[in-house]
Write an enzyme that holds these catalytic residues in place. Structure first.
Site, PDB file in Angstrom:
ATOM      1  N   HIS A  99       1.230  -0.932   0.128  1.00  0.00           N
ATOM      2  CA  HIS A  99       0.063  -0.411  -0.006  1.00  0.00           C
ATOM      3  C   HIS A  99       0.541   1.396  -0.107  1.00  0.00           C
ATOM      4  CE1 HIS A  99      -1.996  -2.770   2.636  1.00  0.00           C
ATOM      5  NE2 HIS A  99      -3.365  -2.244   1.835  1.00  0.00           N
ATOM      6  N   ASP A 102       3.229   2.112   3.360  1.00  0.00           N
ATOM      7  CA  ASP A 102       3.322   0.316   4.135  1.00  0.00           C
ATOM      8  C   ASP A 102       5.777   1.483   3.437  1.00  0.00           C
ATOM      9  OD1 ASP A 102       1.150  -0.596   4.563  1.00  0.00           O
ATOM     10  OD2 ASP A 102       1.510  -1.871   2.818  1.00  0.00           O
TER      11      ASP A 102
HETATM   12  C1  XUL Z   1      -7.770  -6.955   3.967  1.00  0.00           C
HETATM   13  C2  XUL Z   1      -6.475  -6.925   2.962  1.00  0.00           C
HETATM   14  C3  XUL Z   1      -6.079  -5.703   2.167  1.00  0.00           C
HETATM   15  C4  XUL Z   1      -5.162  -6.339   1.197  1.00  0.00           C
HETATM   16  C5  XUL Z   1      -4.605  -5.074   0.280  1.00  0.00           C
HETATM   17  O1  XUL Z   1      -8.016  -7.716   4.622  1.00  0.00           O
HETATM   18  O2  XUL Z   1      -6.784  -8.272   2.646  1.00  0.00           O
HETATM   19  O3  XUL Z   1      -3.938  -6.300   3.390  1.00  0.00           O
HETATM   20  O4  XUL Z   1      -5.546  -7.162   0.856  1.00  0.00           O
HETATM   21  O5  XUL Z   1      -5.539  -3.852   0.610  1.00  0.00           O
END
Ligand code: XUL
Ligand code: CO
Length: 437
Positions: A99, A102
């Site tokens: 993300h 992150d």
């Molecule tokens: C949340 C989830 C996230 C997504 C990316 O449950 O799985 O980490 O994979 O935003």
């Protein structure tokens, strides 16, 4: 047990090895059916869990230190990146996912966030060039900050919608710069807690428009990768709009987004929706929407997203069965959206957890091929539907009949015999294949 720093590389030692820091089933360069295991499995490291998660839960604080002894924010994030790439090297993992927040400190303003993000994307690009590691996908965290409390592209506030677009745009630009092959939309807070304060029709329409704008922007900049929706039924909201694969496919079809968009199926999200992991993969596949996998598992006794490293070999086998039937991963891969338990709080545990997950999927790959070669299950399914290969059945499949003809045909039928489904037998075949010679 050796310390993290003493382990230079995790090697394949085979099923007889008792070395905790060796692969027992994952042999990266072993060729299976014309491809190496690393090409089949396309493992990816998840930045948020592995590099940032420090053991906090609802009842207590950190149990791990992921600051790498640094106070200065940007230097700390560079050290985190160094750790990520070192870990990928030790584990023979070729891909990673992140993300936006992150990989960099968010700073105190939008300008600062954009600056820090750009600095870190350039840093990651350098590291990719030095090591050959690749970005599988990235995504914007449009759910953590308090402005996203009522959603991002489904927020009741248009300014939040615009800010969400800015962040997704930054991630698409980063994806292009880093050569990533996917952009993931996980729902975050796109959903509702109660209908008494929600205009569902407007929210869903806005969400569709948001995704179209993201697609159009990315394609105009030459982005060739997939967009991926990651279904989840609940958590953090009571109801997430991308409830499960079938719901997400319907949304994509309604908004004319299939093709550009595929699905990223997460095992624990499937079980939260009351489905098996294999079910969700099958739904994606038969709709031409299979894209990528977030590999993990939940705890069957708990009703929330525990994001555990996958160790259930039945599940990994049936998941890899679906991947093989699909013809393998294309732009997608197997991202470990999984975190070490709060009590597994050392760097060694990170290695052990990835080894467990990678070995479970390596076993799944080997066993899925064994199952396909054995052929009994596929053959059974084929025969079960043989009435559709000729006569009236073939006419049904070809769309060449109608209710008058079917009714006339049915009038002449006497003893209709439906064959046994043989569930118990087939489940024992699965065990024979998995545990027999
Ligand atoms: C949340 C989830 C996230 C997504 C990316 O449950 O799985 O980490 O994979 O935003
Ligand atoms: Co996920």
């Amino acid at each position: 047990m050796e310390k993290y720093s003493e382990i230079k590389k995790v090697n394949y030692e085979g099923p007889k090895s008792k070395n905790p820091f060796a692969f027992k089933f994952y042999n990266p360069d072993e060729v299976i059916e014309g491809k190496t295991m690393r090409e089949h499995l396309k493992f990816a490291l998840s930045y948020w869990h592995t590099i940032n998660y420090s053991g906090t839960d609802m009842f207590g604080g950190d149990t791990e230190d992921k600051t790498f002894g640094e106070k200065d924010p940007l230097t700390m994030y560079k050290k985190k990146a160094d750790f990520a790439f070192e870990l990928m090297e030790k584990l023979s993992i070729d891909y990673y996912c992140f993300h936006d927040v992150d990989i960099c400190p968010v700073g105190n303003s939008v300008e600062e966030y954009l600056h820090n993000f750009e600095v870190m994307v350039d840093y990651l690009k350098e590291k990719q060039e030095k090591t050959g590691k690749k970005l599988l996908w990235d995504t914007a965290n449009n759910f953590g900050d308090k402005v996203f409390m009522a959603g991002a592209a489904t927020s009741p506030n248009a300014d939040v919608y615009a800010l969400s677009a800015l962040k997704v745009k930054a991630c698409i630009d980063a994806d292009i710069k880093l050569g990533g092959t996917g952009y993931v939309f996980w729902g975050g807070r796109e959903g509702y807690d109660t209908l008494v304060n929600t205009d569902m029709a407007l929210e869903l329409d806005n969400l569709g428009k948001f995704m179209k704008m993201a697609r159009d922007y990315a394609r105009s900049k030459g982005y060739k990768g997939d967009f991926l929706i990651e279904p989840k039924p609940k958590e953090p909201t009571k109801h997430q709009y991308d409830f499960d694969a079938a719901t997400a496919v319907n949304f994509l079809r309604t908004n004319d987004l299939l093709g550009d968009f595929k699905l990223n199926i997460e095992a624990n999200h499937a079980t939260l929706a009351g489905h098996t992991f294999q079910h969700e993969l099958r739904v994606a596949r038969i709709n031409g929407a299979f894209g990528s996998i977030d590999a993990n598992q939940g705890d069957p006794m708990l009703g929330w997203d525990t994001d555990q490293f996958p160790t259930n070999v039945y599940d990994t086998t049936m998941a890899m069965y679906e991947v093989i039937k699909e013809g393998g991963f294309k732009n997608g891969g197997l991202n470990f959206d999984a975190k070490t338990r709060r009590q597994s709080n050392t760097l060694e545990d990170i290695l052990l957890a990835y080894i467990a997950g990678m070995d479970a999927f390596a076993l799944g790959l080997r066993l899925a091929y064994k199952l396909i070669k054995d052929g009994r299950i596929d053959e059974f399914v084929k025969n079960r539907y043989s009435s559709y290969t000729s006569g009236i059945g073939k006419k049904i499949v070809d769309g060449e009949t109608n209710f008058e003809e079917l009714a006339a045909y049915a009038r002449g039928l006497k003893d209709i015999k439906v064959e046994s489904g043989r569930q118990e037998y087939l489940e024992s075949v699965l065990n024979e294949v998995m545990f027999g010679e």
